[in-house]
Design a protein around this motif. Sequence first.
Motif, PDB file in Angstrom:
ATOM      1  N   LEU A   1      -0.735  -4.930  -1.777  1.00  0.00           N
ATOM      2  CA  LEU A   1       0.312  -5.614  -2.532  1.00  0.00           C
ATOM      3  C   LEU A   1      -0.126  -7.014  -2.993  1.00  0.00           C
ATOM      4  CD1 LEU A   1       3.161  -4.691  -3.223  1.00  0.00           C
ATOM      5  CD2 LEU A   1       3.995  -6.161  -1.394  1.00  0.00           C
ATOM      6  N   LEU A   2      -0.760  -7.769  -2.112  1.00  0.00           N
ATOM      7  CA  LEU A   2      -1.039  -9.170  -2.426  1.00  0.00           C
ATOM      8  C   LEU A   2      -2.357  -9.398  -3.168  1.00  0.00           C
ATOM      9  CD1 LEU A   2       0.190 -10.776   0.915  1.00  0.00           C
ATOM     10  CD2 LEU A   2       1.417 -10.549  -1.248  1.00  0.00           C
ATOM     11  N   VAL A   3      -3.322  -8.514  -2.953  1.00  0.00           N
ATOM     12  CA  VAL A   3      -4.624  -8.715  -3.602  1.00  0.00           C
ATOM     13  C   VAL A   3      -4.931  -7.604  -4.606  1.00  0.00           C
ATOM     14  CG1 VAL A   3      -7.110  -9.008  -3.226  1.00  0.00           C
ATOM     15  CG2 VAL A   3      -5.484  -9.874  -1.530  1.00  0.00           C
ATOM     16  N   GLY A   4      -4.771  -6.356  -4.160  1.00  0.00           N
ATOM     17  CA  GLY A   4      -5.162  -5.228  -5.002  1.00  0.00           C
ATOM     18  C   GLY A   4      -4.363  -5.138  -6.295  1.00  0.00           C
ATOM     19  N   ILE A   5      -3.031  -5.158  -6.168  1.00  0.00           N
ATOM     20  CA  ILE A   5      -2.190  -4.977  -7.366  1.00  0.00           C
ATOM     21  C   ILE A   5      -2.424  -6.106  -8.394  1.00  0.00           C
ATOM     22  CG2 ILE A   5       0.246  -4.855  -8.141  1.00  0.00           C
ATOM     23  CD1 ILE A   5       0.097  -2.466  -6.471  1.00  0.00           C
ATOM     24  N   PRO A   6      -2.446  -7.391  -7.983  1.00  0.00           N
ATOM     25  CA  PRO A   6      -2.689  -8.432  -8.993  1.00  0.00           C
ATOM     26  C   PRO A   6      -4.048  -8.286  -9.693  1.00  0.00           C
ATOM     27  CG  PRO A   6      -1.838  -9.418  -6.965  1.00  0.00           C
ATOM     28  CD  PRO A   6      -2.085  -7.976  -6.665  1.00  0.00           C
ATOM     29  N   ILE A   7      -5.095  -7.897  -8.937  1.00  0.00           N
ATOM     30  CA  ILE A   7      -6.409  -7.740  -9.589  1.00  0.00           C
ATOM     31  C   ILE A   7      -6.387  -6.537 -10.529  1.00  0.00           C
ATOM     32  CG2 ILE A   7      -8.866  -7.242  -9.224  1.00  0.00           C
ATOM     33  CD1 ILE A   7      -8.888  -9.075  -6.893  1.00  0.00           C
ATOM     34  N   MET A   8      -5.683  -5.483 -10.134  1.00  0.00           N
ATOM     35  CA  MET A   8      -5.601  -4.320 -11.019  1.00  0.00           C
ATOM     36  C   MET A   8      -4.895  -4.694 -12.334  1.00  0.00           C
ATOM     37  SD  MET A   8      -4.041  -0.534 -10.371  1.00  0.00           S
ATOM     38  CE  MET A   8      -5.213   0.415  -9.516  1.00  0.00           C
ATOM     39  N   MET A   9      -3.867  -5.548 -12.224  1.00  0.00           N
ATOM     40  CA  MET A   9      -3.180  -5.987 -13.453  1.00  0.00           C
ATOM     41  C   MET A   9      -4.152  -6.718 -14.368  1.00  0.00           C
ATOM     42  SD  MET A   9       0.417  -7.253 -11.804  1.00  0.00           S
ATOM     43  CE  MET A   9       1.014  -8.048 -13.272  1.00  0.00           C
ATOM     44  N   ALA A  10      -5.010  -7.552 -13.754  1.00  0.00           N
ATOM     45  CA  ALA A  10      -5.979  -8.299 -14.570  1.00  0.00           C
ATOM     46  C   ALA A  10      -6.932  -7.339 -15.267  1.00  0.00           C
ATOM     47  CB  ALA A  10      -6.759  -9.268 -13.686  1.00  0.00           C
ATOM     48  N   GLU A  11      -7.414  -6.325 -14.520  1.00  0.00           N
ATOM     49  CA  GLU A  11      -8.364  -5.387 -15.135  1.00  0.00           C
ATOM     50  C   GLU A  11      -7.721  -4.644 -16.306  1.00  0.00           C
ATOM     51  OE1 GLU A  11     -11.131  -2.923 -13.262  1.00  0.00           O
ATOM     52  OE2 GLU A  11     -11.386  -4.161 -11.473  1.00  0.00           O
TER      53      GLU A  11
ATOM     54  N   ALA B   1     -19.708  -0.876  -1.669  1.00  0.00           N
ATOM     55  CA  ALA B   1     -18.355  -1.117  -1.135  1.00  0.00           C
ATOM     56  C   ALA B   1     -18.222  -2.509  -0.539  1.00  0.00           C
ATOM     57  CB  ALA B   1     -18.008  -0.052  -0.102  1.00  0.00           C
ATOM     58  N   ASN B   2     -19.260  -2.979   0.141  1.00  0.00           N
ATOM     59  CA  ASN B   2     -19.109  -4.251   0.863  1.00  0.00           C
ATOM     60  C   ASN B   2     -19.534  -5.473   0.066  1.00  0.00           C
ATOM     61  OD1 ASN B   2     -18.160  -2.772   2.948  1.00  0.00           O
ATOM     62  ND2 ASN B   2     -19.991  -2.910   4.190  1.00  0.00           N
ATOM     63  N   ILE B   3     -20.361  -5.290  -0.941  1.00  0.00           N
ATOM     64  CA  ILE B   3     -20.836  -6.479  -1.664  1.00  0.00           C
ATOM     65  C   ILE B   3     -20.455  -6.451  -3.148  1.00  0.00           C
ATOM     66  CG2 ILE B   3     -22.862  -7.866  -2.270  1.00  0.00           C
ATOM     67  CD1 ILE B   3     -24.127  -6.797   0.347  1.00  0.00           C
ATOM     68  N   MET B   4     -20.859  -5.379  -3.850  1.00  0.00           N
ATOM     69  CA  MET B   4     -20.693  -5.409  -5.306  1.00  0.00           C
ATOM     70  C   MET B   4     -19.220  -5.344  -5.737  1.00  0.00           C
ATOM     71  SD  MET B   4     -23.983  -3.092  -6.258  1.00  0.00           S
ATOM     72  CE  MET B   4     -24.090  -3.354  -8.020  1.00  0.00           C
ATOM     73  N   LEU B   5     -18.421  -4.444  -5.134  1.00  0.00           N
ATOM     74  CA  LEU B   5     -17.013  -4.368  -5.555  1.00  0.00           C
ATOM     75  C   LEU B   5     -16.245  -5.650  -5.220  1.00  0.00           C
ATOM     76  CD1 LEU B   5     -15.863  -0.684  -4.807  1.00  0.00           C
ATOM     77  CD2 LEU B   5     -16.987  -1.615  -6.820  1.00  0.00           C
ATOM     78  N   PRO B   6     -16.384  -6.182  -3.973  1.00  0.00           N
ATOM     79  CA  PRO B   6     -15.678  -7.441  -3.706  1.00  0.00           C
ATOM     80  C   PRO B   6     -16.137  -8.572  -4.624  1.00  0.00           C
ATOM     81  CG  PRO B   6     -16.381  -6.435  -1.645  1.00  0.00           C
ATOM     82  CD  PRO B   6     -16.982  -5.621  -2.743  1.00  0.00           C
ATOM     83  N   LEU B   7     -17.454  -8.636  -4.898  1.00  0.00           N
ATOM     84  CA  LEU B   7     -17.929  -9.692  -5.807  1.00  0.00           C
ATOM     85  C   LEU B   7     -17.322  -9.514  -7.197  1.00  0.00           C
ATOM     86  CD1 LEU B   7     -21.760 -10.400  -5.517  1.00  0.00           C
ATOM     87  CD2 LEU B   7     -19.842 -11.982  -5.236  1.00  0.00           C
ATOM     88  N   GLY B   8     -17.340  -8.262  -7.676  1.00  0.00           N
ATOM     89  CA  GLY B   8     -16.735  -7.976  -8.980  1.00  0.00           C
ATOM     90  C   GLY B   8     -15.277  -8.415  -8.987  1.00  0.00           C
ATOM     91  N   GLY B   9     -14.577  -8.133  -7.889  1.00  0.00           N
ATOM     92  CA  GLY B   9     -13.154  -8.486  -7.781  1.00  0.00           C
ATOM     93  C   GLY B   9     -12.940  -9.991  -7.845  1.00  0.00           C
TER      94      GLY B   9
ATOM     95  N   PHE C   1      -9.738  -2.441  -1.857  1.00  0.00           N
ATOM     96  CA  PHE C   1     -10.500  -2.532  -3.093  1.00  0.00           C
ATOM     97  C   PHE C   1     -11.079  -1.216  -3.542  1.00  0.00           C
ATOM     98  CE2 PHE C   1     -10.455  -6.728  -3.945  1.00  0.00           C
ATOM     99  CZ  PHE C   1     -11.164  -6.883  -5.102  1.00  0.00           C
ATOM    100  N   PHE C   2     -11.768  -0.569  -2.585  1.00  0.00           N
ATOM    101  CA  PHE C   2     -12.424   0.705  -2.878  1.00  0.00           C
ATOM    102  C   PHE C   2     -11.374   1.740  -3.291  1.00  0.00           C
ATOM    103  CE2 PHE C   2     -14.303   4.808  -1.617  1.00  0.00           C
ATOM    104  CZ  PHE C   2     -15.540   4.724  -2.242  1.00  0.00           C
TER     105      PHE C   2
END
Length: 452
Positions: free
Chosen positions: A55-65, A390-398, A231-232
């Motif tokens: 709710l607090l991190v995933g959804i807002p980043i998805m809106m940005a994407e 999963a541990n480096i590239m996706l979080p960095l991208g986020g 994230f994943f």
Amino acid sequence: MKNKTSIQGSWASRWIFILAATGSAVGLGNIWKFPYITGENGGGAFVLVYLACILLVGIPIMMAEVFIGRRARKNPIDALEDVAEESEGSKSWGLIGLMGMLSGILIFSFYSVVGGWVLHYIKVMLTGEMSGISSDDAGAAFGALLADPSTLLGWHTLFSIMCIAVVAAGINKGIETATRIMMPALFILLIILLGYAMTTGGFAQGWNFMFEFDFSKLTWGAALVALGHSFFTLSLGMGTIMAYGSYMTKDASIGKTVLAIGALDTLVALVAGLAIFPIIFSNGMDPAAGPGLMFISLPVAFGQMPFGQLFGVLFFVLVGVAAWTSAISLLEPTVAFLVERFNLKRITATVGLGIVVWGLGIACLGSFSFMSDVTFFGKNTFDFLDYITANIMLPLGGIFIALFAGWVVKNKFAQEELNMSGVLFSLWNLSMKFTAPIAVAVVLYFLLNPMS
Ligand code: PFF
């Protein structure tokens, strides 16, 4: 931004976009990984933290994407460049898109190997090879599969071809048609399996395991796993949702649409847990069995239960469908890029990319046999690719997507595209500028520097 539609086409309706993005989000992460990490991290309290992260991190980043993709109506690299340019930012932001595509290629190469395991287990369940099998024998059978590269190659090739065929057929004829058939099938199978789990006698125990919030069991490490997984599971940080967003029509509200995708993804993960744990408990097995939960414990459990063979087949078909709709979305950003930048025909771009990811997949499946002594930082190829993506590239991208949306894109453009104002917009903006990047940076730091 003048583009009315992407040159790849657009989704037939807002619901198709919701289902296609949910198809991407719901995958091995929900049905394989979520139950076993919940098991390993003690159940309820972990589930609660996971929900907060979505709710607090995933959804807002998805809106940005979604808004970046829809605003430019182009593949992730070009979309980031165009949106940056419109706000007088540097075109180098396009590099996040490049890293995202690379993540997609690397994830596909091990994801399709696991997809192959799932196809193999559909066959094993159909032939009844595992009925009445003991835990030791089921463990040995899984070990024997991993040690047999030619069988793995066959299944990996079949799974890759299934994905290439759908993506090559295009947005509407390929991905949309697959979505229309597979997503309802997925929901129906899940409900049938949930009903079956309710009859096993272990349902109350399974329910309590997932929803009794015992905070004494929660560790700092478990909270980090929950954030990383959110994230994943939502397919964030690598441009997939951006590419799918570029095919979304202008009239649909991004906020509501993204909430629906996040809710469906979460619901499927929770229901998958509620379908799996009762089966595990009613057969006296260990919920914390780790990655083998699905490929060792469950077949043993199905092998001991009334109608176990039938429901075992249905279960692995469900996992196969979920993995398929996710894997196709891993290819889409790069295919869109190749078509739009280099004017390639979609079929040429997809087959070309398909051959590359299939080849990389061979290195992954060989990790358990002929390439077991090839290691990177002490990990075999399969584990290494899983780890760095999963541990480096996706979080960095986020982090970068959040920083870009919060600090580079001008508020008036974000407001216009999200069609949001007042407190809601300020909350989203705050999340992009501070909450999401800081939370993800903390996860990244502790994942790379484990405390124990
Ligand atoms: N969300 C998928 C899952 O939970 O299995 C995995 C995934 C698919 C991650 C597509 C990233 C992506 F772009």
